[in-house]
Design a protein around this motif. Structure first.
Motif, PDB file in Angstrom:
ATOM      1  N   ALA A 109      62.863  55.808  56.267  1.00 20.12           N
ATOM      2  CA  ALA A 109      62.389  56.824  56.623  1.00 20.12           C
ATOM      3  C   ALA A 109      62.275  58.000  55.991  1.00 20.12           C
ATOM      4  O   ALA A 109      61.143  58.984  55.937  1.00 20.12           O
ATOM      5  CB  ALA A 109      63.480  57.360  57.960  1.00 20.12           C
ATOM      6  N   VAL A 110      62.952  57.954  54.851  1.00 18.16           N
ATOM      7  CA  VAL A 110      62.727  59.209  53.593  1.00 18.16           C
ATOM      8  C   VAL A 110      61.394  58.787  53.249  1.00 18.16           C
ATOM      9  O   VAL A 110      60.779  59.915  53.016  1.00 18.16           O
ATOM     10  CB  VAL A 110      63.882  58.908  52.713  1.00 18.16           C
ATOM     11  N   GLU A 111      60.993  57.664  52.908  1.00 16.47           N
ATOM     12  CA  GLU A 111      59.625  57.369  52.423  1.00 16.47           C
ATOM     13  C   GLU A 111      58.500  57.643  53.196  1.00 16.47           C
ATOM     14  O   GLU A 111      57.538  58.145  53.078  1.00 16.47           O
ATOM     15  CB  GLU A 111      59.492  55.815  51.775  1.00 16.47           C
ATOM     16  N   PHE A 115      55.211  60.320  52.939  1.00 16.69           N
ATOM     17  CA  PHE A 115      54.026  59.813  52.951  1.00 16.69           C
ATOM     18  C   PHE A 115      53.015  60.622  54.059  1.00 16.69           C
ATOM     19  O   PHE A 115      52.022  60.755  54.005  1.00 16.69           O
ATOM     20  CB  PHE A 115      53.877  58.356  53.155  1.00 16.69           C
ATOM     21  N   GLU A 116      53.922  60.914  55.091  1.00 14.57           N
ATOM     22  CA  GLU A 116      53.389  61.565  56.461  1.00 14.57           C
ATOM     23  C   GLU A 116      52.347  60.737  57.017  1.00 14.57           C
ATOM     24  O   GLU A 116      51.239  60.965  57.101  1.00 14.57           O
ATOM     25  CB  GLU A 116      52.849  62.925  56.033  1.00 14.57           C
ATOM     26  N   TYR A 139      61.610  59.602  61.428  1.00 12.68           N
ATOM     27  CA  TYR A 139      60.450  60.309  61.123  1.00 12.68           C
ATOM     28  C   TYR A 139      59.966  61.461  61.913  1.00 12.68           C
ATOM     29  O   TYR A 139      59.602  62.435  61.595  1.00 12.68           O
ATOM     30  CB  TYR A 139      59.356  59.370  60.780  1.00 12.68           C
ATOM     31  N   GLU A 140      60.126  61.004  63.202  1.00 16.00           N
ATOM     32  CA  GLU A 140      59.347  61.749  64.291  1.00 16.00           C
ATOM     33  C   GLU A 140      60.486  62.621  64.732  1.00 16.00           C
ATOM     34  O   GLU A 140      60.183  64.004  65.160  1.00 16.00           O
ATOM     35  CB  GLU A 140      59.346  61.054  65.499  1.00 16.00           C
ATOM     36  N   ARG A 141      61.885  62.348  64.750  1.00 13.81           N
ATOM     37  CA  ARG A 141      62.711  63.286  65.189  1.00 13.81           C
ATOM     38  C   ARG A 141      63.761  63.681  64.001  1.00 13.81           C
ATOM     39  O   ARG A 141      64.738  63.035  64.068  1.00 13.81           O
ATOM     40  CB  ARG A 141      63.566  62.713  66.183  1.00 13.81           C
ATOM     41  N   PRO A 142      63.337  64.469  63.160  1.00 15.05           N
ATOM     42  CA  PRO A 142      64.556  64.668  62.051  1.00 15.05           C
ATOM     43  C   PRO A 142      65.849  65.351  62.579  1.00 15.05           C
ATOM     44  O   PRO A 142      66.957  65.308  61.607  1.00 15.05           O
ATOM     45  CB  PRO A 142      63.815  65.754  61.194  1.00 15.05           C
TER      46      PRO A 142
END
Ligand code: FE2
Length: 422
Positions: A109-111, A115-116, A139-142
């Motif tokens: 998830a960090v990567e 990258f978005e 990714y979607e829900r930090p």
């Protein structure tokens, strides 16, 4: 770490999902768009709509993030090449680990955040796809820090940043068409199944060429996982006519083609039909749940490090025997497989024998003892096995309710390879 399936409030709601009084008032049937066949990722011009058309219509920034492992990376590279040829920017993260440990999912998830992407591609077996689903959530829900709390009643609101495409390289998990992902909490040796309607992939690309290099043991394990999905998906009270149709056809295909693909890895027809069977079985249980094959399989598999498909596959005969006193639905499976008999009991015995014959053909033992689990370790872990099985979400969808005492008894019978007679 806490888990959503330990929450008494959610547990109390689960039996409602299987209640005949409310079942059918509102039924959702969700599936990804399926792209099937060895030409799915054609790199040259084809006189038909292509995979690129699908992604062009769904992606605005055209940034594709691939989650894979070292074994499946070559397939991710192939898919990435096709996208790059059409102007997409790609990134391949190849560090996915077996059984999707939560720490590994967080690293992914960090990567992803860096990258978005606007489309996530999961290329691999069930662990890769499941881990990618977990990373997608983060990714979607930090704001979500505890993946163990992702359950069917959450309003996740995914897809504000990215869609999700699954490219399986095995035929069994069904994750490409389910709303579930099974992660692993390595600190507690627990399987952590997460489930939510948002986790159905948008697109599943089924290229049977990706499965040709599966070794025989993996072919057997993943195929048995698919069989367990279909059998439990049919037997659970949460089933319906649509899921039954998927599960029954999957069972027929598995009995025709699993042993063939086990014996001959390059049997392209068998590989192709097993890929369809696994997706159909996934669609069957993916709308509702599995039951005891997975409740016990998760418990034993996680505590003794046994491959998921193998551990759930061994429990298929025992689960069916335990269900027998409360349901005659196994007769639908007998009809599908053309298993005749003078009585229902005779047909049931022949069905169980047919499943055992398949296990033998795949060189899979019929008992936990046969798996090499030492008696001492088995007894030492009994309390944990019972706890894990009783808390497992799939156990709640068993057609026959189960007590702790009955769970222990089933485990002991399965250890010795004895027929369930209670
Ligand atoms: Fe499974």
């Amino acid at each position: 770490m806490s888990y959503w399936f330990q929450d008494p409030g959610i547990k109390a709601l689960l039996p409602l999902a299987t209640s005949t009084s409310i079942k059918g008032l509102t039924t959702f049937f969700n599936m990804p768009a399926l792209v099937i066949g060895a030409n799915s990722l054609a790199e040259s011009f084809m006189p038909q709509p292509s995979i690129i058309d699908i992604f062009n219509s769904r992606c605005t920034t055209r940034r594709s993030f691939f989650v894979t492992d070292e074994f499946s990376e070559r397939f991710a590279l192939k898919a990435a090449r096709v996208l790059e040829g059409a102007g997409f920017t790609t990134f391949i993260w190849n560090k996915a680990l077996p059984e999707a440990p939560i720490e590994n999912v967080k690293e992914c998830a960090v990567e992803m955040v860096k990258f978005e992407p606007d489309m996530i591609f999961a290329v691999g077996g069930g662990s890769v796809i499941d881990g990618a689903k977990g990373a997608w959530v983060l990714y979607e829900r930090p704001d979500i820090t505890d993946l163990g709390q992702v359950h069917p009643l959450n309003l996740l609101g995914l897809r504000k940043k990215a869609g999700f495409a699954a490219l399986p390289t095995t035929s069994g998990t069904g994750s490409e068409c389910t709303m579930a992902a099974v992660l692993t909490d390595t600190a507690t040796h627990r399987k952590v199944p997460i489930a939510n309607g948002d986790l159905f992939p948008d697109i599943a690309i089924l290229d049977p060429e990706f499965t040709l290099s599966m070794p025989p043991k993996l072919t057997a394990g993943t195929g048995l996982d698919a069989l367990a999905h279909a059998v439990d998906g049919i037997m659970t009270p949460a089933s319906n006519d649509l899921t039954d149709a998927m599960g029954l056809r999957a069972i027929r295909l598995i009995f025709r083609y699993l042993a063939r693909s086990y014996r001959n890895a390059k049997d392209r027809e068998a590989r192709f039909r097993m890929m369809i069977a696994a997706t159909m079985a996934g669609t069957c249980f993916g709308q509702n749940s599995c039951a005891l094959t997975h409740g016990f399989g998760h418990a034993v598999g996680s505590l003794f490090g046994i491959h998921h498909g193998l551990s759930v596959g061994i429990f298929i005969p025992y689960a069916l025997q335990y269900y027998r006193s409360v349901t005659g639905k196994f007769l639908d499976i007998c009809d599908e497989l053309k298993i005749e008999g003078a009585s229902d009991e005779e047909r049931f015995s022949r069905l169980v024998q047919k499943i055992r014959d398949l296990l033998k053909e795949l060189d899979v033992p019929l008992s936990l003892k046969g798996l090499g689990i030492a008696k001492g370790a088995f007894e030492t872990r009994m309390e944990d096995m019972v706890l894990f099985a009783m808390e497992d979400i799939d156990t709640f969808f068993s057609p026959r309710p189960i007590t702790e005492g009955e769970s222990e008894k089933i485990l002991r019978y399965a250890y010795d390879g004895m027929d369930i007679d209670f």
